[in-house]
Design a protein around this motif. Structure first.
Motif, PDB file in Angstrom:
ATOM      1  N   SER A 132      -2.309  49.074 -72.694  1.00 25.83           N
ATOM      2  CA  SER A 132      -3.317  49.291 -71.658  1.00 25.83           C
ATOM      3  C   SER A 132      -3.231  48.238 -70.562  1.00 25.83           C
ATOM      4  O   SER A 132      -3.830  48.395 -69.507  1.00 25.83           O
ATOM      5  CB  SER A 132      -4.722  49.330 -72.269  1.00 25.83           C
ATOM      6  N   THR A 133      -2.456  47.178 -70.806  1.00 20.94           N
ATOM      7  CA  THR A 133      -2.235  46.154 -69.781  1.00 20.94           C
ATOM      8  C   THR A 133      -1.280  46.648 -68.702  1.00 20.94           C
ATOM      9  O   THR A 133      -1.073  45.978 -67.700  1.00 20.94           O
ATOM     10  CB  THR A 133      -1.637  44.886 -70.406  1.00 20.94           C
TER      11      THR A 133
ATOM     12  N   SER B   3      -3.002  37.020 -74.312  1.00 22.29           N
ATOM     13  CA  SER B   3      -3.849  37.922 -73.538  1.00 22.29           C
ATOM     14  C   SER B   3      -5.080  38.371 -74.323  1.00 22.29           C
ATOM     15  O   SER B   3      -5.152  38.233 -75.546  1.00 22.29           O
ATOM     16  CB  SER B   3      -3.045  39.154 -73.107  1.00 22.29           C
ATOM     17  N   ASP B   4      -6.041  38.903 -73.600  1.00 23.46           N
ATOM     18  CA  ASP B   4      -7.195  39.526 -74.237  1.00 23.46           C
ATOM     19  C   ASP B   4      -6.702  40.713 -75.055  1.00 23.46           C
ATOM     20  O   ASP B   4      -5.589  41.204 -74.869  1.00 23.46           O
ATOM     21  CB  ASP B   4      -8.193  40.017 -73.184  1.00 23.46           C
ATOM     22  N   ARG B   5      -7.563  41.210 -75.930  1.00 21.86           N
ATOM     23  CA  ARG B   5      -7.204  42.383 -76.720  1.00 21.86           C
ATOM     24  C   ARG B   5      -6.944  43.569 -75.798  1.00 21.86           C
ATOM     25  O   ARG B   5      -7.512  43.658 -74.713  1.00 21.86           O
ATOM     26  CB  ARG B   5      -8.313  42.702 -77.717  1.00 21.86           C
TER      27      ARG B   5
ATOM     28  N   PHE C  21      -4.041  43.085 -80.749  1.00 22.34           N
ATOM     29  CA  PHE C  21      -3.396  41.869 -80.263  1.00 22.34           C
ATOM     30  C   PHE C  21      -2.107  41.691 -81.045  1.00 22.34           C
ATOM     31  O   PHE C  21      -1.927  42.264 -82.125  1.00 22.34           O
ATOM     32  CB  PHE C  21      -4.309  40.641 -80.391  1.00 22.34           C
ATOM     33  N   LEU C  22      -1.196  40.897 -80.489  1.00 25.78           N
ATOM     34  CA  LEU C  22       0.086  40.668 -81.147  1.00 25.78           C
ATOM     35  C   LEU C  22      -0.024  39.541 -82.160  1.00 25.78           C
ATOM     36  O   LEU C  22      -0.750  38.574 -81.958  1.00 25.78           O
ATOM     37  CB  LEU C  22       1.168  40.346 -80.117  1.00 25.78           C
TER      38      LEU C  22
END
Length: 124
Positions: free
Chosen positions: A15-16, A73-75, A95-96
């Motif tokens: 979604s990023t 990054s944010d979720r 998240f990774l």
């Protein structure tokens, strides 16, 4: 395509806005629970359930993705789209996890998986 069809082209979208070119195996743990057998002193067996994140393990091509930025990054949401089977997998609030390793001989990135709070699958 039916429930007996697998493989083909699978696309990974975040979604990023990032798109990741998968390579090799994509393995998913989608149940959200892990179970374990516990044996009692009388020989009977009980079961314990432990909540776990929904997970996906994958390998991908090194195409210049900024792993440091993505790890911090944010979720985000992740979508895996199976072009030939019509199946789409949605991992939400993900998240990774892991330590990305870049193989400079074959251009492969390993060592990462994702953990997510939610999972949903659609077919066709």
């Amino acid at each position: 395509m039916g429930k007996k069809d697998f493989g083909g082209i699978i696309r990974m979208k975040l979604s990023t806005g990032e798109q990741i070119s998968l390579r090799g195996t994509l393995a998913m743990n989608t149940s959200g629970v892990s179970t374990e057998a516990v044996t009692n002193q009388d020989g009977s067996v009980d079961r314990t359930l432990t909540p776990v994140p929904r997970r996906a393990e994958f390998t991908f091509a090194d195409r210049g993705l900024n792993h440091d930025r993505l790890m911090k990054s944010d979720r985000f949401n992740v979508t895996f789209i199976e072009d030939q089977t019509g199946v789409t997998h949605y991992f939400t609030k993900a998240f990774l996890v892991g330590d990305p390793a870049k193989n400079r001989i074959n251009g492969e990135v390993t060592g990462l998986s994702l953990a997510a709070e939610g999972y949903r699958k659609t077919e066709g």
